[in-house]
Scaffold this motif. Structure first.
Motif, PDB file in Angstrom:
ATOM      1  N   TYR A 357      44.492  40.554  46.578  1.00 30.01           N
ATOM      2  CA  TYR A 357      44.114  39.156  46.798  1.00 30.01           C
ATOM      3  C   TYR A 357      44.789  38.216  45.803  1.00 30.01           C
ATOM      4  O   TYR A 357      45.305  37.154  46.164  1.00 30.01           O
ATOM      5  CB  TYR A 357      42.599  39.013  46.693  1.00 30.01           C
ATOM      6  CG  TYR A 357      42.107  37.578  46.699  1.00 30.01           C
ATOM      7  CD1 TYR A 357      42.120  36.835  47.874  1.00 30.01           C
ATOM      8  CD2 TYR A 357      41.631  36.972  45.542  1.00 30.01           C
ATOM      9  CE1 TYR A 357      41.676  35.522  47.900  1.00 30.01           C
ATOM     10  CE2 TYR A 357      41.186  35.658  45.553  1.00 30.01           C
ATOM     11  CZ  TYR A 357      41.205  34.942  46.732  1.00 30.01           C
ATOM     12  OH  TYR A 357      40.769  33.642  46.750  1.00 30.01           O
ATOM     13  N   PHE A 358      44.814  38.619  44.545  1.00 36.62           N
ATOM     14  CA  PHE A 358      45.278  37.709  43.504  1.00 36.62           C
ATOM     15  C   PHE A 358      46.801  37.559  43.404  1.00 36.62           C
ATOM     16  O   PHE A 358      47.285  36.455  43.123  1.00 36.62           O
ATOM     17  CB  PHE A 358      44.698  38.136  42.148  1.00 36.62           C
ATOM     18  CG  PHE A 358      43.218  37.964  42.067  1.00 36.62           C
ATOM     19  CD1 PHE A 358      42.655  36.702  41.947  1.00 36.62           C
ATOM     20  CD2 PHE A 358      42.368  39.054  42.128  1.00 36.62           C
ATOM     21  CE1 PHE A 358      41.269  36.522  41.884  1.00 36.62           C
ATOM     22  CE2 PHE A 358      40.991  38.900  42.079  1.00 36.62           C
ATOM     23  CZ  PHE A 358      40.441  37.638  41.942  1.00 36.62           C
ATOM     24  N   PRO A 359      47.600  38.624  43.610  1.00 35.46           N
ATOM     25  CA  PRO A 359      49.054  38.455  43.463  1.00 35.46           C
ATOM     26  C   PRO A 359      49.665  37.353  44.313  1.00 35.46           C
ATOM     27  O   PRO A 359      50.514  36.594  43.797  1.00 35.46           O
ATOM     28  CB  PRO A 359      49.605  39.842  43.829  1.00 35.46           C
ATOM     29  CG  PRO A 359      48.521  40.780  43.429  1.00 35.46           C
ATOM     30  CD  PRO A 359      47.248  40.048  43.770  1.00 35.46           C
ATOM     31  N   PRO A 360      49.297  37.202  45.618  1.00 36.40           N
ATOM     32  CA  PRO A 360      49.885  36.081  46.357  1.00 36.40           C
ATOM     33  C   PRO A 360      49.566  34.721  45.740  1.00 36.40           C
ATOM     34  O   PRO A 360      50.407  33.810  45.742  1.00 36.40           O
ATOM     35  CB  PRO A 360      49.251  36.216  47.747  1.00 36.40           C
ATOM     36  CG  PRO A 360      48.936  37.660  47.885  1.00 36.40           C
ATOM     37  CD  PRO A 360      48.493  38.065  46.504  1.00 36.40           C
ATOM     38  N   LEU A 361      48.344  34.585  45.200  1.00 38.74           N
ATOM     39  CA  LEU A 361      47.984  33.334  44.531  1.00 38.74           C
ATOM     40  C   LEU A 361      48.824  33.138  43.278  1.00 38.74           C
ATOM     41  O   LEU A 361      49.286  32.021  42.983  1.00 38.74           O
ATOM     42  CB  LEU A 361      46.494  33.334  44.181  1.00 38.74           C
ATOM     43  CG  LEU A 361      45.519  33.464  45.352  1.00 38.74           C
ATOM     44  CD1 LEU A 361      44.077  33.467  44.840  1.00 38.74           C
ATOM     45  CD2 LEU A 361      45.724  32.328  46.358  1.00 38.74           C
ATOM     46  N   VAL A 362      49.024  34.235  42.532  1.00 33.12           N
ATOM     47  CA  VAL A 362      49.842  34.164  41.320  1.00 33.12           C
ATOM     48  C   VAL A 362      51.291  33.830  41.677  1.00 33.12           C
ATOM     49  O   VAL A 362      51.939  33.007  41.013  1.00 33.12           O
ATOM     50  CB  VAL A 362      49.770  35.493  40.544  1.00 33.12           C
ATOM     51  CG1 VAL A 362      50.761  35.490  39.369  1.00 33.12           C
ATOM     52  CG2 VAL A 362      48.353  35.728  40.028  1.00 33.12           C
ATOM     53  N   MET A 363      51.790  34.466  42.730  1.00 32.25           N
ATOM     54  CA  MET A 363      53.173  34.213  43.140  1.00 32.25           C
ATOM     55  C   MET A 363      53.359  32.743  43.520  1.00 32.25           C
ATOM     56  O   MET A 363      54.359  32.111  43.151  1.00 32.25           O
ATOM     57  CB  MET A 363      53.535  35.114  44.319  1.00 32.25           C
ATOM     58  CG  MET A 363      53.578  36.595  43.986  1.00 32.25           C
ATOM     59  SD  MET A 363      54.969  37.068  42.948  1.00 32.25           S
ATOM     60  CE  MET A 363      56.239  37.285  44.196  1.00 32.25           C
ATOM     61  N   GLY A 364      52.411  32.198  44.282  1.00 31.59           N
ATOM     62  CA  GLY A 364      52.507  30.799  44.665  1.00 31.59           C
ATOM     63  C   GLY A 364      52.410  29.866  43.477  1.00 31.59           C
ATOM     64  O   GLY A 364      53.125  28.859  43.389  1.00 31.59           O
ATOM     65  N   ALA A 365      51.531  30.215  42.520  1.00 26.72           N
ATOM     66  CA  ALA A 365      51.308  29.345  41.367  1.00 26.72           C
ATOM     67  C   ALA A 365      52.447  29.401  40.359  1.00 26.72           C
ATOM     68  O   ALA A 365      52.695  28.425  39.637  1.00 26.72           O
ATOM     69  CB  ALA A 365      49.989  29.715  40.686  1.00 26.72           C
ATOM     70  N   THR A 366      53.143  30.544  40.270  1.00 27.77           N
ATOM     71  CA  THR A 366      54.191  30.720  39.251  1.00 27.77           C
ATOM     72  C   THR A 366      55.598  30.551  39.810  1.00 27.77           C
ATOM     73  O   THR A 366      56.576  30.739  39.085  1.00 27.77           O
ATOM     74  CB  THR A 366      54.078  32.110  38.588  1.00 27.77           C
ATOM     75  OG1 THR A 366      54.240  33.131  39.588  1.00 27.77           O
ATOM     76  CG2 THR A 366      52.734  32.281  37.909  1.00 27.77           C
TER      77      THR A 366
END
Length: 407
Positions: A357-366
């Protein structure tokens, strides 16, 4: 910790058929679970979404499908796989219809809400592991659960066929086809599937069962490792179409085809990981998996040129992650008490989904728009794999000092 198991002395009649039906139900529900990701670029264009909004849309079904596994795993201990597979497969048709409606009217909030409900389709994994586990003796559970886990290939089917179905049949017809498939499979499962004759329902109340599973060290040890391995697979399989579009400029269909190749490689590697774990031990397989994933994260960050080098890099990443997912649940089968397998599986499976769940959010944010780079997110993946590798080495040494009873 000593695991209590009651393996059958001889192979149980019908176990191959039941494994096949579990694999079928898992595959089609995973296709439904991943129906938003392959169309992410389409939604971004039509709704003018920024990278963070798109990441949230793709990740929302993963969140609910992960947390929901805790409850479905515990309920499987009580009601069995046949009932749970039937209910969840049929119920998954409803959120697919909601996604269709939301996409048709072009509402981002409604798509998010529909994706939330779509998470139901991702909970079937926690049903299949205890169901298959009861059909096979300990020496063959690694391969059997790994083969069942190959149903995560539903993401490959979704990545390849969903965008093509939209081109061939249209947006609405695509979703209706998947709805029909879910209902048909639910009917087949109800009439064709049987729970193992050695399985007995655990009628303890759900909350105490989950509390008991939560007190087991194996639950949290495997939860962490599955969050890294399976979470990595989920993150790549859901976000890769967007990544390939942004970094390499592939259109929706081409990005989906390449994502399908990634998922197929992981699907093939998963039962291999279980088979190898039966022979050389899950810890050794996990060490190979995590070492390879750490290296491949660095290579991906370097943006190797398409097609051959980039393709080989993503396939290698998929293989390493697939091996690890098969190894984790071999370890679960070895170390978990037989009457707690469903509850442990639910928690571990939830952790795996949350890991995705979290990696796509991290990828989008970074994402670095100026450099057109996801380097920060990929380096975080590398660091996480290294931490998990060290943890596996420590855990393996402790396990050698405390032998596990194999039943």
């Amino acid at each position: 910790m000593t695991a209590q198991t009651s393996p059958p002395v001889v192979p149980l009649s019908g176990r191959g058929r039941n494994l096949g039906l579990a694999l079928l139900a898992f595959t089609i529900t995973f296709w439904a679970w991943n129906i938003i990701g392959p169309l992410g670029v389409r939604y971004a264009d039509e709704l003018d979404l920024n990278p963070t909004q798109l990441s949230l849309l793709i990740a929302t079904p993963v969140l609910v499908g992960s947390v929901g596994r805790i409850m479905t795993g515990a309920l499987t201990d009580r009601f069995g796989g046949r009932i749970m597979f039937t209910i969840l497969t049929a119920a998954s048709a409803v959120p697919v219809l909601l996604v269709l409606w939301a996409g048709t009217i072009g509402s981002y909030p409604f798509l998010i809400a529909s994706g939330f409900v779509l998470g139901i389709a991702g909970t079937t994994f926690a049903v299949g592991i205890p169901f298959v586990n009861a059909w096979y003796e300990p020496a063959k559970r690694g391969f059997a659960t790994g083969l069942f886990g190959a149903g995560m290939g539903g993401t490959a089917l979704s990545s390849f066929f969903t965008p093509r179905f939209v081109l061939w049949f249209g947006y609405a017809a695509t979703h209706l086809i998947i709805v029909a498939a879910l209902i048909i499979v639910a009917i087949v499962v109800w009439f064709g599937m049987r729970d193992s004759p050695v399985w007995t329902p655990n009628r303890d109340k759900v909350a105490p069962k989950l509390k008991a599973a939560g007190k087991l060290a194996v639950t949290w040890q495997m939860a962490f490792l599955y969050a890294v391995t399976f979470g990595g697979f989920v993150a790549f399989s859901t976000y890769l179409p967007t990544y390939l579009n942004v970094i390499y400029g592939f259109d929706l269909a081409d990005a989906g085809a390449r994502t399908a190749g990634f998922a197929i490689a992981a699907v093939i590697a998963r039962p291999v990981g279980g088979w190898l774990s039966d022979r050389i031990g899950p810890a050794a397989v996990l060490m190979i998996s995590l070492s390879g994933a750490a290296v491949m994260a660095v290579v991906v960050a370097l943006q190797p040129p398409p097609e051959l080098l980039a393709g080989a890099t993503f396939v290698a990443m998929a293989v390493f992650l697939g091996l690890g997912t098969g190894a984790v649940f071999t370890w679960v089968a070895q170390k978990s008490p037989a009457e707690r397998v469903g509850s442990v599986t639910g928690i571990v499976g939830a952790a795996g989904g949350l890991g995705g769940y979290f990696p796509p959010l991290v990828m989008g944010a970074t994402y670095n728009a100026e450099a057109n780079s996801y380097t920060v997110g990929l380096m975080l993946l590398c660091a996480t794999a290294i931490v998990a590798l060290v943890f596996t080495v420590i855990l393996a040494r402790r396990s050698r000092k405390t032998p596990v009873a194999r039943g």
